[in-house]
Design a protein around this motif. Sequence first.
Motif, PDB file in Angstrom:
ATOM      1  N   TYR A 255      -4.896 -21.542 -29.635  1.00 43.18           N
ATOM      2  CA  TYR A 255      -4.099 -20.760 -28.677  1.00 43.18           C
ATOM      3  C   TYR A 255      -3.179 -21.669 -27.870  1.00 43.18           C
ATOM      4  O   TYR A 255      -1.987 -21.368 -27.693  1.00 43.18           O
ATOM      5  N   SER A 256      -3.696 -22.777 -27.391  1.00 44.16           N
ATOM      6  CA  SER A 256      -2.909 -23.685 -26.558  1.00 44.16           C
ATOM      7  C   SER A 256      -1.745 -24.286 -27.338  1.00 44.16           C
ATOM      8  O   SER A 256      -0.641 -24.458 -26.792  1.00 44.16           O
ATOM      9  N   CYS A 257      -1.983 -24.605 -28.612  1.00 35.96           N
ATOM     10  CA  CYS A 257      -0.906 -25.170 -29.435  1.00 35.96           C
ATOM     11  C   CYS A 257       0.182 -24.131 -29.709  1.00 35.96           C
ATOM     12  O   CYS A 257       1.370 -24.463 -29.725  1.00 35.96           O
ATOM     13  N   ILE A 258      -0.228 -22.885 -29.933  1.00 36.03           N
ATOM     14  CA  ILE A 258       0.747 -21.807 -30.103  1.00 36.03           C
ATOM     15  C   ILE A 258       1.517 -21.592 -28.804  1.00 36.03           C
ATOM     16  O   ILE A 258       2.741 -21.430 -28.799  1.00 36.03           O
ATOM     17  N   PHE A 259       0.816 -21.606 -27.686  1.00 34.62           N
ATOM     18  CA  PHE A 259       1.431 -21.462 -26.361  1.00 34.62           C
ATOM     19  C   PHE A 259       2.490 -22.548 -26.157  1.00 34.62           C
ATOM     20  O   PHE A 259       3.596 -22.278 -25.664  1.00 34.62           O
ATOM     21  N   ALA A 260       2.152 -23.777 -26.541  1.00 31.02           N
ATOM     22  CA  ALA A 260       3.033 -24.922 -26.296  1.00 31.02           C
ATOM     23  C   ALA A 260       4.307 -24.881 -27.124  1.00 31.02           C
ATOM     24  O   ALA A 260       5.282 -25.571 -26.791  1.00 31.02           O
ATOM     25  N   LEU A 261       4.335 -24.088 -28.184  1.00 29.86           N
ATOM     26  CA  LEU A 261       5.539 -23.992 -29.012  1.00 29.86           C
ATOM     27  C   LEU A 261       6.721 -23.446 -28.219  1.00 29.86           C
ATOM     28  O   LEU A 261       7.874 -23.762 -28.505  1.00 29.86           O
ATOM     29  N   ASP A 262       6.428 -22.611 -27.232  1.00 30.03           N
ATOM     30  CA  ASP A 262       7.468 -22.086 -26.336  1.00 30.03           C
ATOM     31  C   ASP A 262       6.888 -22.062 -24.931  1.00 30.03           C
ATOM     32  O   ASP A 262       6.739 -21.010 -24.303  1.00 30.03           O
ATOM     33  N   TYR A 263       6.572 -23.246 -24.452  1.00 27.80           N
ATOM     34  CA  TYR A 263       5.768 -23.416 -23.237  1.00 27.80           C
ATOM     35  C   TYR A 263       6.348 -22.694 -22.026  1.00 27.80           C
ATOM     36  O   TYR A 263       5.668 -21.890 -21.381  1.00 27.80           O
ATOM     37  N   ASP A 264       7.600 -22.974 -21.709  1.00 25.08           N
ATOM     38  CA  ASP A 264       8.196 -22.419 -20.481  1.00 25.08           C
ATOM     39  C   ASP A 264       8.242 -20.889 -20.514  1.00 25.08           C
ATOM     40  O   ASP A 264       7.904 -20.222 -19.527  1.00 25.08           O
ATOM     41  N   ALA A 265       8.675 -20.345 -21.649  1.00 27.41           N
ATOM     42  CA  ALA A 265       8.779 -18.884 -21.761  1.00 27.41           C
ATOM     43  C   ALA A 265       7.404 -18.227 -21.691  1.00 27.41           C
ATOM     44  O   ALA A 265       7.228 -17.193 -21.035  1.00 27.41           O
ATOM     45  N   ASN A 266       6.422 -18.826 -22.369  1.00 28.90           N
ATOM     46  CA  ASN A 266       5.075 -18.256 -22.359  1.00 28.90           C
ATOM     47  C   ASN A 266       4.428 -18.352 -20.987  1.00 28.90           C
ATOM     48  O   ASN A 266       3.732 -17.421 -20.552  1.00 28.90           O
TER      49      ASN A 266
END
Length: 296
Positions: A255-266
Amino acid sequence: MLIRERLENFDFSNSEQKIVTYILEKKAAIQEMTTKEIAEATYTSPSTLVRIAHKMNFSGWSDLKVAFLKEEYLQKHFSEINANLPFQRNDTIMSIASKIAALEKESIDDTLSLITHDDLQNAVQIIRKSSYTSLFAVSNNLLITQEFQHNMSRIKKRVEICSLQGETIFKAHLADPSSCAIIVSYSGETSILNETIQYLKANKIPIIAITNIGDNTTARMADCVLRISTREKLYSKIATFSTDSAIVYLLDVLYSCIFALDYDANLQLRISTSKMIEAGRSSTVDIIKEEDHASR
């Protein structure tokens, strides 16, 4: 079955058996040894090591060596806490609390040591490229995967969990070709899950497996395998403390790695959504107060 067990039980030639006996005796000491050094120590040839690796279904000696050393690491770093019986009848309540904490920390550390960059990157990219993720598990594993589904939904990532065991085959058969699947199986030999994988593969759906460190059916059929700490027996245990901690940790990492793909927007999405929907939440404890409520 663990690599050590497979090496101990396979019917090797005489020269191959010399090498197998040597590495089983030396264990982690082979880490810095080259194929030439092992061959010289056993009066064999480097090509014999490659043949052993192929018989163990590895592409080469280096892959077998890495997998073998990972197993040895886990065996070497097991603490005195028994993952199956982490506390005894005479332990005090604070002793129990301490032992469970130690066990769960070590299970996470074990799992971290098993993660490779390439495997994790592969899993993340599979999820990123898919329209949604189907997650398959049974029993308590099914329960603990729901937090992953919840977190992913908060950043608009669709995860479908089949809560009816008898429906997993139908779900796999009807899965959209643009999706991917995560299979969570500690044993790697759960019949309904391995049958599910066959239907997923027929639909050409990428499969990520979360399973034990040994060779198992689930791992062999998956496109990407993420290993977890492997300390517990199948049945002879108080609870699945170690396995649960390892699975939750690995799903949190995904989950964290997926989150980090678009960190600011997420991050903005999570904060703005929660701020709007949970506007009425408050606390008298300063450490958990939000900044816009701190002065009220």
